[in-house]
Design a protein around this motif. Structure first.
Motif: not given
Length: 286
Positions: A69-86
């Motif tokens: 669950x913690x992994x997923x939270x940290x991944x989500x925070x980074x992904x939210x800043x990603x500018x790419x679609x793929x």
């Protein structure tokens, strides 16, 4: 472009990401990694990739730094800043840096100290598969000189990188590895052949990485089409005389091979079975 990197619970610009020279990942390749593809901002087989990361950590005796669950939270925070679609999400965990550096021993092979593990994540743009036909690639064959624990997704990729570089110099995408006359895998892919409408691929063992896309193709796409498949060893001669050859990996799904060394495969075109599997893969992503 504003690329971000997650490193030890902090997110920074890519230019500011730094690792200690005393990190055991830097000194000894003492760590593992995972790579999760995102197509149209949606993760592909995320649970399966997490399971493989967890398994790799266990196989080298490195404690998982976070609960799922913690992994997923940290991944989500980074992904939210990603500018790419793929894009691909690269995750790396190393045994890290000794908690104390005042004993005068800055480098030793055995992990005898207490360490602060290092966790790094970043995103890299990949192609939008939905806009492309399967891309025909060239390959070469090379002797498989890697260690005998290839089922660990280790960050120690010296031979893989070397072989891949040699392939690139020969205008090839992949180096297909041969051990004692038997095909194992590619440097960054699993290998499938088709002969007389029967698909073959190497079995899971310590000699290959258990590819997540490989398993998906076998258990979902091949099964859906009721194609015959033999998960068994096959020779370099079988490879070169195949009707079709294709490779699988996380970011490009299924890639048909048109030439291996100087041998043309399937008249240089994409085979019917390979093409059908690729179309099925795209349908799954819709």
């Amino acid at each position: 472009m504003n690329n971000k990197v997650f490193f030890n619970n902090k997110i920074c610009d890519a230019e500011d990401a730094k690792v200690s020279v005393f990190d055991r990942g830097y000194l000894f390749s003492d760590g593992v990694y995972e790579l999760i593809p995102y197509f149209k901002k949606k993760p592909f087989l995320q649970d399966e990739h997490y399971h493989r990361l967890k398994q790799s950590l266990e196989m080298i005796g490195l404690k998982n730094p976070f609960e799922k669950e913690v992994w997923l939270e940290k991944i989500e925070k980074l992904i939210d800043l990603c500018e790419f679609d793929n894009f691909s999400l690269y995750i790396q965990v190393t045994r890290g840096v000794p908690k104390k550096l005042d004993d005068g021993v800055l480098r030793e092979h055995a992990a005898t100290k207490k360490y602060n593990p290092s966790v790094c994540m970043f995103c890299s743009q990949i192609q939008d598969l939905s806009k492309n036909s399967p891309k025909l690639k060239n390959a070469i064959t090379m002797e498989d000189k890697r260690w005998l624990q290839c089922d660990v997704k280790s960050i120690s990729l010296l031979f893989n990188a070397y072989a891949k570089t040699l392939a690139n110099e020969k205008n090839a995408y992949e180096a297909i590895l041969i051990r004692n006359g038997v095909v194992t895998e590619g440097c960054s892919s699993n290998v499938f052949i088709v002969k007389d409408e029967i698909i073959k691929t190497a079995p899971k063992s310590n000699l290959i990485l258990p590819g997540v896309t490989r398993s998906f193709v076998i258990n979902e796409l091949i099964k859906k089409n009721k194609y015959l498949i033999q998960v068994d060893n096959y020779s370099e001669e079988d490879l070169l005389n195949a009707d079709e050859v294709f490779i699988t990996n996380s970011t490009q799904a299924i890639l048909p091979i048109k030439k291996i060394n100087n041998k043309i495969i399937n008249n240089g075109g994409t085979g019917d079975i390979t093409n059908k599997l690729y179309k099925n893969f795209l349908e799954f992503l819709e």
